[in-house]
Design a protein around this motif. Sequence first.
Motif, mmCIF file in Angstrom:
data_model
loop_
_atom_site.group_PDB
_atom_site.id
_atom_site.type_symbol
_atom_site.label_atom_id
_atom_site.label_comp_id
_atom_site.label_asym_id
_atom_site.label_seq_id
_atom_site.Cartn_x
_atom_site.Cartn_y
_atom_site.Cartn_z
ATOM 1 N N ASN A 157 0.750 -1.405 0.073
ATOM 2 C CA ASN A 157 0.122 0.046 0.056
ATOM 3 C C ASN A 157 0.898 1.302 0.094
ATOM 4 O OD1 ASN A 157 -3.168 -0.582 0.470
ATOM 5 N ND2 ASN A 157 -1.795 -2.157 1.615
ATOM 6 N N ASN A 158 1.737 1.178 0.832
ATOM 7 C CA ASN A 158 2.839 2.182 0.795
ATOM 8 C C ASN A 158 3.549 2.310 -0.664
ATOM 9 O OD1 ASN A 158 4.453 4.403 2.502
ATOM 10 N ND2 ASN A 158 5.950 3.097 1.883
ATOM 11 N N GLY A 159 3.859 1.299 -1.132
ATOM 12 C CA GLY A 159 4.581 1.481 -2.419
ATOM 13 C C GLY A 159 3.749 2.231 -3.596
ATOM 14 N N TYR A 160 2.306 1.901 -3.523
ATOM 15 C CA TYR A 160 1.296 2.214 -4.619
ATOM 16 C C TYR A 160 1.042 3.737 -4.011
ATOM 17 C CZ TYR A 160 -0.422 -2.040 -6.789
ATOM 18 O OH TYR A 160 -0.282 -3.074 -7.676
ATOM 19 N N LEU A 161 1.278 4.260 -2.942
ATOM 20 C CA LEU A 161 1.008 5.400 -2.513
ATOM 21 C C LEU A 161 2.221 6.296 -3.323
ATOM 22 C CD1 LEU A 161 -0.015 6.378 1.195
ATOM 23 C CD2 LEU A 161 -1.128 7.195 -1.100
ATOM 24 N N TYR A 162 3.398 5.773 -3.259
ATOM 25 C CA TYR A 162 4.570 6.536 -3.656
ATOM 26 C C TYR A 162 4.484 6.500 -5.447
ATOM 27 C CZ TYR A 162 9.419 8.062 -3.901
ATOM 28 O OH TYR A 162 10.573 8.661 -4.095
ATOM 29 N N VAL A 163 3.574 5.670 -6.026
ATOM 30 C CA VAL A 163 3.378 5.921 -7.412
ATOM 31 C C VAL A 163 2.534 6.861 -7.817
ATOM 32 C CG1 VAL A 163 2.988 4.717 -9.575
ATOM 33 C CG2 VAL A 163 4.783 3.714 -7.579
ATOM 34 N N TYR A 164 1.287 6.523 -6.837
ATOM 35 C CA TYR A 164 -0.104 7.086 -7.478
ATOM 36 C C TYR A 164 -0.339 8.210 -6.429
ATOM 37 C CZ TYR A 164 -0.090 3.004 -10.002
ATOM 38 O OH TYR A 164 0.110 1.908 -11.102
ATOM 39 N N GLY A 165 0.125 8.273 -5.058
ATOM 40 C CA GLY A 165 -0.415 9.277 -4.209
ATOM 41 C C GLY A 165 -0.063 10.495 -4.426
ATOM 42 N N GLN A 166 -0.450 11.594 -3.450
ATOM 43 C CA GLN A 166 -0.024 12.975 -3.619
ATOM 44 C C GLN A 166 0.950 13.614 -4.176
ATOM 45 O OE1 GLN A 166 -1.458 15.200 -0.194
ATOM 46 N NE2 GLN A 166 -0.995 17.126 -1.189
ATOM 47 N N GLY A 219 3.335 11.249 -5.330
ATOM 48 C CA GLY A 219 3.618 10.253 -6.299
ATOM 49 C C GLY A 219 4.411 10.394 -7.384
ATOM 50 N N ILE A 220 5.101 9.552 -8.101
ATOM 51 C CA ILE A 220 6.127 9.779 -9.473
ATOM 52 C C ILE A 220 4.750 9.825 -10.521
ATOM 53 C CG2 ILE A 220 7.420 8.642 -11.072
ATOM 54 C CD1 ILE A 220 8.465 9.214 -7.956
ATOM 55 N N LEU A 221 3.833 9.133 -10.612
ATOM 56 C CA LEU A 221 3.067 9.123 -11.659
ATOM 57 C C LEU A 221 1.874 10.318 -11.560
ATOM 58 C CD1 LEU A 221 1.583 7.797 -14.083
ATOM 59 C CD2 LEU A 221 0.006 6.644 -12.722
ATOM 60 N N THR A 222 1.824 10.765 -10.244
ATOM 61 C CA THR A 222 0.845 12.158 -10.098
ATOM 62 C C THR A 222 1.759 13.394 -10.669
ATOM 63 O OG1 THR A 222 -0.242 10.966 -8.149
ATOM 64 C CG2 THR A 222 -0.211 13.412 -8.276
ATOM 65 N N LEU A 248 1.545 13.519 -14.096
ATOM 66 C CA LEU A 248 0.572 13.726 -14.785
ATOM 67 C C LEU A 248 0.150 15.290 -14.404
ATOM 68 C CD1 LEU A 248 -2.118 10.679 -13.576
ATOM 69 C CD2 LEU A 248 -1.032 11.220 -16.228
ATOM 70 N N LEU A 249 0.544 15.799 -13.519
ATOM 71 C CA LEU A 249 0.402 17.231 -12.939
ATOM 72 C C LEU A 249 1.087 18.137 -14.031
ATOM 73 C CD1 LEU A 249 0.645 17.214 -9.214
ATOM 74 C CD2 LEU A 249 -1.228 18.021 -10.771
ATOM 75 N N SER A 250 2.224 17.663 -14.609
ATOM 76 C CA SER A 250 2.902 18.363 -15.618
ATOM 77 C C SER A 250 2.298 18.263 -17.008
ATOM 78 C CB SER A 250 4.435 17.676 -15.630
ATOM 79 O OG SER A 250 4.400 16.138 -16.508
ATOM 80 N N ILE A 251 1.638 17.271 -17.252
ATOM 81 C CA ILE A 251 0.752 17.462 -18.353
ATOM 82 C C ILE A 251 -0.524 18.115 -18.138
ATOM 83 C CG2 ILE A 251 -0.570 16.045 -19.922
ATOM 84 C CD1 ILE A 251 1.488 13.615 -19.437
ATOM 85 N N ASN A 252 -1.262 18.036 -17.032
ATOM 86 C CA ASN A 252 -2.587 18.551 -16.714
ATOM 87 C C ASN A 252 -2.446 19.368 -15.488
ATOM 88 O OD1 ASN A 252 -4.977 19.570 -16.551
ATOM 89 N ND2 ASN A 252 -5.798 17.490 -16.210
ATOM 90 N N PRO A 253 -1.889 20.442 -15.305
ATOM 91 C CA PRO A 253 -1.805 21.222 -14.012
ATOM 92 C C PRO A 253 -3.308 21.184 -13.151
ATOM 93 C CG PRO A 253 -0.514 22.464 -15.668
ATOM 94 C CD PRO A 253 -1.526 21.476 -16.370
ATOM 95 N N ASP A 302 -6.199 17.121 -9.750
ATOM 96 C CA ASP A 302 -6.255 17.233 -8.230
ATOM 97 C C ASP A 302 -5.305 16.369 -7.731
ATOM 98 O OD1 ASP A 302 -6.583 17.169 -5.668
ATOM 99 O OD2 ASP A 302 -8.738 16.150 -5.732
ATOM 100 N N PRO A 303 -4.386 16.749 -7.002
ATOM 101 C CA PRO A 303 -2.938 16.094 -6.791
ATOM 102 C C PRO A 303 -3.662 14.791 -5.688
ATOM 103 C CG PRO A 303 -2.598 18.381 -6.177
ATOM 104 C CD PRO A 303 -4.321 18.074 -6.559
ATOM 105 N N GLN A 304 -4.827 14.779 -5.284
ATOM 106 C CA GLN A 304 -5.330 13.643 -4.513
ATOM 107 C C GLN A 304 -6.159 12.959 -5.241
ATOM 108 O OE1 GLN A 304 -6.777 15.237 -0.655
ATOM 109 N NE2 GLN A 304 -4.748 15.785 0.184
ATOM 110 N N TRP A 305 -5.950 12.769 -6.375
ATOM 111 C CA TRP A 305 -6.801 12.100 -7.377
ATOM 112 C C TRP A 305 -6.957 10.577 -6.866
ATOM 113 C CZ3 TRP A 305 -5.352 8.223 -10.596
ATOM 114 C CH2 TRP A 305 -3.931 7.692 -10.574
ATOM 115 N N PHE A 306 -5.783 9.814 -6.395
ATOM 116 C CA PHE A 306 -5.683 8.638 -6.099
ATOM 117 C C PHE A 306 -6.228 8.312 -4.680
ATOM 118 C CE2 PHE A 306 -3.701 4.501 -5.046
ATOM 119 C CZ PHE A 306 -4.076 3.497 -6.184
ATOM 120 N N THR A 307 -7.464 8.536 -4.250
ATOM 121 C CA THR A 307 -7.897 8.339 -3.047
ATOM 122 C C THR A 307 -9.268 7.886 -3.174
ATOM 123 O OG1 THR A 307 -8.512 9.308 -0.976
ATOM 124 C CG2 THR A 307 -8.769 10.457 -2.585
ATOM 125 N N GLY A 308 -10.153 7.364 -2.108
ATOM 126 C CA GLY A 308 -11.343 6.737 -2.182
ATOM 127 C C GLY A 308 -11.692 5.458 -2.649
#
Length: 586
Positions: A119-128, A130-133, A136-141, A144-150
């Motif tokens: 779970n911590n590893g997925y947060l590091y990739v997709y979390g606020q 995270g690498i992927l986040t 994605l923010l560099s492509i679409n400013p 929402d940085p907290q898109w990976f939640t819920g």
Amino acid sequence: MASVTRKKNVLQRLPMILLILFILWFLLTFLFNPVFTIMKDTFWVDRQFTTDAVSKILRSNRALTAVMNSVILAIVLTFTINIVGTFIVLVTEYFDIKGAAILRIGFMSTLVFSGLVLNNGYLYVYGQNGILTKLLLSINPNLDPQWFTGFPAVVFVMTFACTSNHMLFLRNAVKGLDSSVIEAAENLGSSQWQILKSVVIPMLKPVLITLTIMSFQIGLSAMSAPLMVGGSFQTISPLILTFSQRPASRDIAALLSLVLGLAQIVLLIVMTYNEKRGNYLSISKTKTKLIKQKINNPILNTVVHIIAYVLFIIYVLPLILVVLFSFMDTQGITQSILSMDFFTLEHYQSILSDAGNLQPILTSFTFSGIAAVASVVFMLVIVRLVMTHRKSNFFEGIELAFYIPWLLPALLIALGVILAYDEPSALLFGNLVVGTWWVLPVVYLIMMLPSTLRYLKSAYYSFDQNLEDASRVLGSSGFRTFWQVIFPALLPTALALIALNFNSYLADYDLSVFLYQPGRPTLGIAIRENAAPGANVDAVAVNLVYSVLLMVVSSLVLYFVYGRGTQVGEKRSGFVRASNRKRGRK
């Protein structure tokens, strides 16, 4: 003379009497009394029956929402885990897919990269942060940085985190399919889809039913993923934790635990009922080894390959990034940049040289190791008693009692232990569990017992009883027969169970958060605290190193047990059999 004989018989039976008394004390203290205490505290207040806890839950929107969320999550995961789990098994074991060996390694990574660490590893990739986040923010400013939640995030994480059972059990079932039956269906003109639907799946149905029930159970009692990525999506288990920490609402926590327990009992009944229906065995008397099936449709073949490798990336990306970034300094971690300019071993040196950082690792290794070894040793004794007294209702009852943790959620037993022994108790010889370190490995042990007993009993059934009879005819005592004849035959299974049990609770959080001693946090507790939203970059770095060290240890344990330990057990078994044959000739 008769008096001397009676005394001698009593002395001979004394070890067995003491052993039975210990077993009964263990069951009463750590299984029956905690469950009884939860029932009493929930429905018996001021010496009279009450349903106030039920009324409190019915009036609590938060509790009702959590129950509904858990049910919805369990239903959804039943489909997603089975779909993904069945697919990855088929593409690695049934269909002829290029690079299947590499895919298999990636799909089995959850055996060493699981639980809170995953779970911590997925947060590091997709979390606020995270690498992927950040990508994605560099492509679409405006993202929402907290898109990976819920709810979607919980389903995503748990779907890929919980396919380990498919790679263990369904994979073995697929490898055991009878190729001649598939060939017969092909000769009758059946298409690949018809064979898969009408021949293969029915033969796998018993395993798939069990995996379906297990998936539902995992979703119903989910805790780590909702806590780490759930956000406002709250399920039963985290709510039980919250309520149990408040004395005024412990009755609600107890009742919610009972709800989980009742659901698991219903699931077990359904599973048992379905297992008894029908016969799904192959009708071939001589099975032939499964030959991988090449997908004839070129378009479908390409699509399956693409999906397989996309899933492979999803599985291994968090693991690879966790390993790589564990060697980056704080600047590289903060900026999410992989570069040799940021390479450092400082984090590893800090963990391995700092007693404070190293303590959670040593605590988890010690607790999990003690419980893993003790569970196997204890169940070896129980299996021996059960198998040598097969017609005894008393020992059959003891065996069934050790399956109780299968019927109840771990949280119920943990909460029951807290409620039963928050004050000095005669059953614990005047001790209590609050502030003690030993209660956590004991509860680990309790949760390990059912599966350990089941697997050891299965291994015992496959043991050649003629060897035991021969040993007795040669004059060996019962203990010597067990130690030199039976135990070597069970050793490979015992070692495998020690490894699985050890790895399963190495990064445990669900039980630890209820029972750990504040001055002695486990690895799961430390990782959860370091993953909190307000944690600094040093805490993130510490978690990365913890994750890597945990994966290394888990991998080594599996290797030495499955790769070398089993061979050692087999060699010892063969050596003992040879030695016994020599004694017989003499």
